[in-house]
Design a protein around this motif. Sequence first.
Motif, short mmCIF file in Angstrom:
data_model
loop_
_atom_site.label_atom_id
_atom_site.label_comp_id
_atom_site.label_asym_id
_atom_site.label_seq_id
_atom_site.Cartn_x
_atom_site.Cartn_y
_atom_site.Cartn_z
N VAL A 138 -0.40 1.27 1.09
CA VAL A 138 0.29 0.97 2.36
C VAL A 138 1.11 -0.31 2.15
CG1 VAL A 138 -0.02 0.49 4.80
CG2 VAL A 138 -1.64 1.98 3.62
N THR A 143 3.92 0.25 8.38
CA THR A 143 3.45 1.53 7.83
C THR A 143 1.97 1.73 8.16
OG1 THR A 143 5.04 1.34 6.01
CG2 THR A 143 3.22 2.90 5.73
N ALA A 144 1.20 0.65 8.09
CA ALA A 144 -0.22 0.75 8.41
C ALA A 144 -0.42 1.22 9.84
CB ALA A 144 -0.90 -0.60 8.19
N GLU A 147 0.43 4.96 10.04
CA GLU A 147 -0.60 5.79 9.41
C GLU A 147 -1.87 5.81 10.26
OE1 GLU A 147 -0.36 7.77 7.05
OE2 GLU A 147 1.39 7.18 5.90
#
Length: 445
Positions: A138, A143-144, A147
């Motif tokens: 990641v 992005t974390a 996700e």
Amino acid sequence: MFESVLVANRGEIAARIIHTVRALGLKAIAVYSEADADLPFVAEADEALLLGPGDPARSYLRGEAVLEAARRTNARAVHPGFGLLAENAEFARQVEARGLAWIGPPPLSIARLGDKINARNLMKEAGLPVAPGVWEPVPDVGTALEEAERIGYPVIVKPAAGTDGAGLAVAHDPAALRSAYETARAHAERLSGRPDLLLERYLPAARHVEIQILGLADGTVVALGDRDCSVQRRHRKVAAETASPGVGPELRERMLDAAVRAGEAVGYRGAGTVECLVDPAAQEFFFLEMNTGLQAEHPLTEMVMGVDLVEQQLRIAAGWQATLPGGAPRGHAFAFHIHAEDPEYFQPRTGEIKVWEEPAGDGIRIDAGYAEGNTVTAVSDPLLAKLCVHGADRAAALDRARAAIAAFRIEGIGTNLPFLAELLDHPEFAAGTYDTRLVGRMRGH
């Protein structure tokens, strides 16, 4: 079989390995730091060399110093124990490049499994179930967050190259995830120099169960039962037992079969453990990670299987046939980590050990790293010893464990013995219904 083995570790695991090396008629060579000069493992070895100052980074973790010690003592093999350099693929390569036997899995296996993301992907390909998560590192908080929405909260953030639970952080919402991401990233960069992070669904009521495997010299992989390591504080194991009371017969067979497939998928050799998270209510499991070497809890398997795992490691590394017992596990066993720490908040304690009196009797085994008169320093690992007990069944082993904990006297330094006595009387532990949150519930922190 090689004539001499250098044990590249310290404390109780070094003493335990030295015991088997000498029992096989081989020369046992120890290396030690200035802080450990008086510890029992140094005296128990046939030869011992000083590596450097007490700080492990300036002694035990200096691969070149360990290799130089091997050269000076004419050692023919290196056993790394667990922790320190045991899962360092580059060190394993250097050992083999010097023409020495490496008492562990091939360096390539260590490298492939040492990255949690790569290991997760490999095991998925091998058919093992994995928790919902990511398939590549990641790169940033944004992005974390994306996700995590896909995976579903709560999530756990882990350094891809982390060990011993260092840097793990759990998030139940986006705000917590931002903080967890930064915490894990800082740990990852400090501990391994790599910022790569793994994000997975967090299973709050899970059990942590590991399967002992052996990759034999002929390429066969065998599984030697399971160990429940769910009693943890700060993601580090405190107590363990075999077999897991949270795993039924059908699930156990599936986990053993999966562990064999995991070993076969990477051409595994030697001792290793396939670690899993278990949902006891659904009787399902997910691959967590694979530890490439001997684990601290290996005495449990030895007690119920009647096997010396260190001897088998040596035989496999020498290309010899393993000597494995037949039949099912016999009885039940517990292991307890005796730490130099405050029993309430688990902060490390230092000082001189004024009294060290061990319990004794049938079904009791103590792997000790210290003795009366030794000093625990600020650079020492807090693990003083492992107390292991065996009984005909779980109830008998519990009774024996209570008596052994009560009889173990260590004075002059604070230990977690009072906590372990409390643990044994806790209703969840006594009934075998606990999960990885037990210690938190006991302490409320």
